[in-house]
Write a protein that holds these residues in place. Structure first.
Motif, PDB file in Angstrom:
ATOM      1  N   ARG B  14      22.782 -29.092  56.202  1.00  0.00           N
ATOM      2  CA  ARG B  14      23.501 -29.095  57.459  1.00  0.00           C
ATOM      3  C   ARG B  14      23.495 -30.493  58.039  1.00  0.00           C
ATOM      4  O   ARG B  14      22.772 -31.356  57.586  1.00  0.00           O
ATOM      5  N   THR B  15      24.250 -30.697  59.077  1.00  0.00           N
ATOM      6  CA  THR B  15      24.509 -32.067  59.501  1.00  0.00           C
ATOM      7  C   THR B  15      23.248 -32.860  59.831  1.00  0.00           C
ATOM      8  O   THR B  15      23.161 -34.033  59.513  1.00  0.00           O
ATOM      9  N   THR B  16      22.260 -32.220  60.461  1.00  0.00           N
ATOM     10  CA  THR B  16      21.111 -33.006  60.873  1.00  0.00           C
ATOM     11  C   THR B  16      19.925 -32.855  59.929  1.00  0.00           C
ATOM     12  O   THR B  16      18.934 -33.549  60.073  1.00  0.00           O
ATOM     13  N   ASP B  41      14.214 -31.197  64.941  1.00  0.00           N
ATOM     14  CA  ASP B  41      15.665 -31.411  65.022  1.00  0.00           C
ATOM     15  C   ASP B  41      16.429 -30.217  64.468  1.00  0.00           C
ATOM     16  O   ASP B  41      17.440 -29.794  65.015  1.00  0.00           O
ATOM     17  N   ARG B  42      15.940 -29.710  63.360  1.00  0.00           N
ATOM     18  CA  ARG B  42      16.557 -28.516  62.785  1.00  0.00           C
ATOM     19  C   ARG B  42      16.537 -27.374  63.791  1.00  0.00           C
ATOM     20  O   ARG B  42      17.528 -26.661  63.964  1.00  0.00           O
ATOM     21  N   GLU B  44      16.526 -27.377  66.868  1.00  0.00           N
ATOM     22  CA  GLU B  44      17.457 -27.576  67.974  1.00  0.00           C
ATOM     23  C   GLU B  44      18.807 -26.902  67.716  1.00  0.00           C
ATOM     24  O   GLU B  44      19.438 -26.397  68.639  1.00  0.00           O
ATOM     25  N   THR B  45      19.230 -26.902  66.484  1.00  0.00           N
ATOM     26  CA  THR B  45      20.534 -26.290  66.201  1.00  0.00           C
ATOM     27  C   THR B  45      20.450 -24.766  66.227  1.00  0.00           C
ATOM     28  O   THR B  45      21.472 -24.102  66.341  1.00  0.00           O
TER      29      THR B  45
END
Lengths: 427, 330
Positions: B14-16, B41-42, B44-45
């Motif tokens: 995924r993007t991040t 960070d993961r 967070e999505t």
């Protein structure tokens, strides 16, 4: 003389009564016939050119747990004998924590007769229980068992909590000049503990055993030895803080002695990191400062004896979460190479090191072996001190292979073991 | 959010997300700062997902997650169960207390048996320190430590850090006090490791009997009074007094403990004005925390912690599923 005489020439002789290694020869049959500058051998003698290898008395290991009787799946007289012969141990003292407990004259007799019969010649001496069933309450028949041949008296891994019981035992045993070995560990401070208390234990989330658990009890034991005039061996010391008390007692003339498990001389608490249950020992491996202090105490002679602490445990007792795993490590076959580490590091001389595994135990147990002297029993080992090897614990001759040295590099191996002049290793 | 490092293909993650380097998640002490931050960070999505009507993704479709709990747990087990289900995995709960372990099966036997069922993810809680690591050595799938004895509870620390980051924007430079029964707490060990890794000043407050030997060498400051320890704290993290793990008395009485170490409105005033309060649950009200603090929505993050827990665990499951995707079970 039923044994074929043996002459070993070109040997580096480690006589534990001397301070230095001397080059020479040794001639023996069932006893040592001549030593030093031997020029001739009787007809039919086997002549061995040692090629500069070391020759020493066979080792006397004062602390071996054998599963027989009661836990033969862990170790028998036969398997322990095989392991001992391969490790250069020619006399071993067996701990009384068997099933049944060795707390009766007849059981002492049983071990003395059956042990050597099954062990392939390795001498097995029973240590007798100090209290009935090792329950720390009622003293055993110390006099009768001493007469039957008990090497010394001990409560095994269970310390005697009652100061009165230990006082009476030390006092009574002094009439027979019997040696009492006691594991100093305060069971309340040590309760639930599985490793050395400190930073690492806290990080691993494991309950610790503070060094104070040892020296509190050791100070008490030494005070009782002084009070009674009894002969006390502090069994398997692990903490630096215990040593000053031992030194003070010895200086005052108390009949106090001490042993250390060889694992505590070469390993420390870091060997437990990663929850390595094979390094889970009782007493626990302690800090590097403790280890260094113990090594110094061997070099100075403050600690008298090095033992293997051989304690066989099957894999299923060890392959458990750390807190649930059994304590203990096998050691008969690694006692000598592990101890030699100290000589290789030049922390202790070869003679001092060998003395702690031969002459000192022999003196404490009043045994004639453990010496390179004319007339002494020919329990002899030839050692190649230099050979490096990586230990494969699956190849150990013991029935159990719980060694913390598995896959570690060690240096030094026994080439040949004689007991009363007979070769018992290799077979 | 972290930049995607070079070498990660666009269609791979995924993007991040950054590919997670570890096969298992056993301890925070195994992670470096970058890895810990990329897990946050993961998460967070995934956090907004809980507010949507349809909460389910298909990232882990066809994968099997086994919850293996040797100790009772309500919130952690259901949090992992929800996380697994929201990711589309098939989730099986095994309560081992009542089954074969009672019949004498060892941990290794259990591991071998489960391994034969070929799960993809194994979430394990056990009462003995190091037990989850031992089990991880005997199975082919990814193992997540959901608490092992007094050692670590990494997803709890991650969700705590995530909650703080979400509320205060970051962790670097914060003063965070962890209070109470430190010695029996795996949550404390994981949190000290993670929060110091992320740049916070961590303090430990508790009576000496509940402080582990050598705690001052963990990179945290040790205090024995709430007044000193809470001074200028941004976050106050209370721990549950774990009486079930105690042999003998570590303090005289719950009443005395509450008097000196229980968090009430008066003691909270020692901290920075507006300081936030956390608790991993379940709470002993009136022992380590007063209801007036625990239930005050202006200061208490306790409910948020539970909510964030699911998002963090989804992130962990995803990260490990990617790592283990190509590996054959042993």
């Amino acid at each position: 003389m039923s044994v074929r005489p043996v002459l070993i020439t070109n040997a580096k002789l480690i006589d534990p009564a001397k301070s230095k290694v001397e080059t020479g020869a040794i001639l023996f049959a069932d006893t040592i016939l001549d030593i030093g500058n031997v020029t001739s051998a009787p007809d039919g003698a086997e002549i061995i050119d040692a090629g500069g290898a070391h020759v020493a008395p066979g080792l006397i290991d004062m602390r071996v747990v054998i599963g027989e009787p009661g836990a033969e799946h862990k170790e028998t007289f036969k398997s322990a004998g095989r392991a001992a012969a391969a490790g250069g141990v020619t006399t071993m003292v067996m701990m009384p924590n068997t099933t049944p407990v060795l707390d009766d004259q007849s059981l002492i007799d049983f071990v003395l007769r059956r042990g050597i019969d099954k062990s392939g010649g390795v001498r097995i001496l029973p240590a007798a229980a100090l209290t009935k069933h090792l329950d720390g309450e009622l003293m055993t028949e110390i006099g009768l068992m001493a007469e039957a041949g008990a090497a010394f008296f001990t409560n095994g891994d269970t310390p005697i909590v009652s100061s009165r019981v230990l006082r009476r035992a030390l006092s009574y045993a002094s009439a027979f000049d019997a040696l009492i070995a006691h594991r100093p560990e305060d069971p309340y401070l040590a309760e639930d503990g599985v490793m050395h208390e400190g930073d690492l234990a806290a990080r691993l989330g494991l309950p610790g055993i503070p060094a104070a658990a040892e020296y509190i009890m050791a100070e008490r034991d030494l005070a009782l030895a002084e009070l009674t005039g009894g002969k006390l061996l502090l069994d398997m010391l692990s903490a630096a803080q215990t040593l000053p008390a031992l030194k003070r007692a010895k200086d005052r003339g108390v009949k106090a002695f001490a042993s250390v498990n060889v694992h505590h001389l070469v390993l420390n608490e870091q060997d437990v990191d990663g929850y390595r249950t094979f390094a889970k020992l009782s007493p626990p491996l302690r800090s590097e400062d403790d280890r260094k202090a113990l090594v110094e105490a061997i070099a100075s002679g403050l600690i008298d004896v090095i033992v293997s602490g051989h304690d066989p445990q099957q894999a299923e007792e060890k392959r458990l979460p750390f807190e649930e795993a059994a304590f203990g490590a096998v050691g008969l076959e690694t006692l000598l190479p592990a101890a030699l580490t100290l000589a290789h590091n030049e922390d202790v001389t070869l003679n001092t090191l060998i003395r702690a595994m031969t002459l000192r135990p022999a003196e404490l147990l009043k045994l004639p072996q453990g010496r390179l002297a004319k007339g002494a029993p020919a329990d002899i080992i030839i050692i190649d001190t230099g050979t490096p090897f990586r230990l494969d614990s699956d190849k150990l001759k013991s029935k159990s292979n719980n060694s913390p040295f598995d896959e570690k590099l060690l240096q030094g191996a026994v080439k040949r073991t004689f007991i009363a002049g007979k070769t018992v290793f290799p077979q | 959010m972290a930049q995607r490092p070079t070498g990660v293909k666009k269609n791979e993650a995924r993007t991040t997300a950054v590919r997670f380097r570890h096969k298992h998640l056993l301890a925070i002490s195994d992670l470096n700062r970058f890895e810990a931050e990329s897990l946050l960070d993961r998460a967070e999505t995934f956090a907004p997902l809980a507010e949507q009507k349809i909460k389910k993704l298909d990232t882990l479709r066809g994968r099997t997650l086994i919850n293996l709990f040797f100790e009772n747990s309500t919130r952690t087990q259901s949090s992992f169960e929800l996380a697994g289900k929201r990711m589309g995995a098939d989730v099986v709960n095994m309560s081992v207390r009542s089954s074969s372990v009672a019949k004498g099966e060892t941990l290794i036997d259990t591991a071998t048996t489960l391994n034969a069922m070929r799960p993809d993810l194994l979430v394990v809680r056990h009462g003995a320190s190091g037990a989850v690591e031992l089990l991880s050595q005997k199975v082919g799938c990814a193992v997540i430590n959901a608490g092992d004895g007094k050692h670590e509870h990494p997803t709890q620390a991650l969700l705590d850090a995530f909650t703080i980051r979400d509320r205060l924007g970051g962790i670097e430079g914060l003063t965070i006090a962890i209070c109470g029964d430190i010695v029996h707490s795996r949550v404390a060990r994981s949190n000290v490791a993670l929060l110091t890794l992320l740049g916070a000043q961590v303090r430990l407050i508790g009576p000496p009997t509940l402080m582990p030997a050598g705690a001052e060498r963990w990179g945290a400051k040790v205090f024995h009074t709430m007044k000193d320890g809470l001074k200028d704290a941004d976050v106050v993290m209370m721990l549950r007094v774990q009486r079930e793990r105690m042999t003998g008395g570590f303090f005289p009485s719950p009443r005395e403990f509450f008097w000196f170490y229980g968090l009430d409105e008066d003691k909270l005033k020692f901290a920075k004005p507006g300081a936030l309060v956390m608790h991993p649950g379940p709470m002993n009200r009136g022992v380590e925390i007063d209801s007036s603090v625990a239930d005050n929505p202006n200061v208490s993050l306790i409910e948020t912690q539970v909510r964030m827990g699911v998002a963090v665990r989804m992130a962990v499951l995803e990260a490990l599923a990617e790592t283990g995707a190509n590996e054959e079970p042993r």
